[in-house]
Design a protein around this motif. Structure first.
Motif, PDB file in Angstrom:
ATOM      1  N   SER A  44      33.975  38.289  43.429  1.00 11.77           N
ATOM      2  CA  SER A  44      33.262  38.551  42.167  1.00 11.77           C
ATOM      3  C   SER A  44      32.935  40.035  42.038  1.00 11.77           C
ATOM      4  O   SER A  44      33.067  40.624  40.953  1.00 11.77           O
ATOM      5  N   GLU A  45      32.509  40.655  43.141  1.00 11.87           N
ATOM      6  CA  GLU A  45      32.235  42.095  43.131  1.00 11.87           C
ATOM      7  C   GLU A  45      33.499  42.891  42.858  1.00 11.87           C
ATOM      8  O   GLU A  45      33.470  43.892  42.123  1.00 11.87           O
ATOM      9  N   LEU A  46      34.633  42.443  43.428  1.00 10.00           N
ATOM     10  CA  LEU A  46      35.911  43.129  43.196  1.00 10.00           C
ATOM     11  C   LEU A  46      36.295  43.047  41.721  1.00 10.00           C
ATOM     12  O   LEU A  46      36.688  44.049  41.115  1.00 10.00           O
ATOM     13  N   GLU A  47      36.168  41.879  41.125  1.00  9.76           N
ATOM     14  CA  GLU A  47      36.490  41.714  39.712  1.00  9.76           C
ATOM     15  C   GLU A  47      35.566  42.567  38.838  1.00  9.76           C
ATOM     16  O   GLU A  47      36.010  43.164  37.849  1.00  9.76           O
ATOM     17  N   SER A  48      34.296  42.649  39.219  1.00  9.17           N
ATOM     18  CA  SER A  48      33.329  43.448  38.452  1.00  9.17           C
ATOM     19  C   SER A  48      33.661  44.934  38.552  1.00  9.17           C
ATOM     20  O   SER A  48      33.612  45.665  37.546  1.00  9.17           O
TER      21      SER A  48
END
Length: 303
Positions: free
Chosen positions: A38-42
């Motif tokens: 999720s952090e990577l996508e953000s």
């Protein structure tokens, strides 16, 4: 900042199409893996995966990103391996894939000597067909593969270390069983049993005998392994072709089976390690090749 760990987790999800299985593969909790992705996508401002309670799909932009991530991870893994190999050779984990028509016959002949010379080597062996190994090496899932040439390698590098011929195996009641050599024309007179489609040994055997798939049904019967074919030959259901290195394991002394050398221009197949073009462990592969070659020469001398 994007991290290698995030990319590794994302690649695991792409491979398994399952967050829980990906977490198990990476030895982390599912919540930690989900948070990292999720952090990577953000950070990237894109959606890599579509997920619901039933399935996980990789988006088109996610596929493009993960293709680059895969290349980055391979290069980073090679960088770490390069630093480790500066200490002493073959003292670190090494993963090698081998095809089923080589592994059971090659490895028992060579691995005892490898273990003797390099007792600290952590070696992982897996067995798969050629097309699977090519993809695994290309994607960095394993360090190297061992397969038989010729075979399309899709840009990988091949280090050839052995060549061998085929032998026809027949029941001793077969009219050709007492010969020393057998030609392709004579093999056409037998009911030749070959492995199922997908095994490169079948293609190499047919090429060595100058057989075409459209010639007829004399060799249309297929088995799942060389051991299966040998039992079929023992049951007088036909003949088969096996590589030289497999003879001692497939034909027991005193059995009713006979091996006759294929009298056609050879070598009939070449054995090679395959690696990525920029693989950092080439020196380790060369060390293994030298041991393999010497042990196979010893085997041929004794047999």
């Amino acid at each position: 900042m994007i991290t290698l760990k995030q990319l590794t987790y994302a690649l695991a999800v792409d491979k398994t199409k399952h967050f829980k299985k990906a977490a198990e593969m990476c030895s982390v909790s599912q919540s930690a893996l989900s948070t990292a992705i999720s952090e990577l996508e953000s950070q990237l401002g894109i959606q890599i995966f579509e997920r619901d309670t039933k399935r996980v799909l990789t988006t088109k932009v996610g596929e493009d990103l993960l293709e680059k991530a895969r290349d980055i991870k391979i290069r980073m893994d090679d960088l770490y391996q390069l630093s480790k190999r500066q200490t002493s050779p073959l003292n670190h984990p090494l993963s090698i894939g081998v095809i089923p028509t080589i592994g059971p016959y090659l490895l028992p002949k060579v691995l005892p000597e490898v273990r003797k010379q390099y007792p600290d080597l952590e070696l992982t062996i897996l067995e798969e067909q050629s097309h699977v190994l090519v993809e695994m090496v290309k994607n960095g899932d394993i360090d190297a593969g061992i397969l038989a040439l010729p075979y399309p390698l899709d840009g990988l590098h091949a280090f050839e270390f052995w060549q061998e011929d085929f032998f026809m195996v027949a029941h001793n009641t077969d009219s050709h069983a007492q010969q020393v050599e057998i030609t392709s024309d004579e093999i056409r007179e037998t009911r030749l049993l070959l492995l199922k489609d997908g095994h490169c040994l079948k293609e190499h055997a047919m090429a060595a005998c100058k057989l075409q798939a459209t010639e007829g049904g004399s060799y249309s019967m297929s088995g799942a392994s060389l051991y299966t074919l040998i039992h079929m030959v023992a049951g007088r259901m036909g003949t088969t072709l096996v590589p030289q290195m497999a003879l001692d394991q497939l034909i027991i002394e005193g059995s009713e089976l006979k091996a006759v050398h294929l009298d056609e221009p050879g070598p009939h197949r070449t054995i090679a390690f395959i690696t990525r073009l920029n693989y950092a462990g080439v020196k380790d592969i060369e060390l293994l090749m030298n041991i393999f070659r010497e042990q196979l020469k010893k085997y041929c001398t004794e047999h």
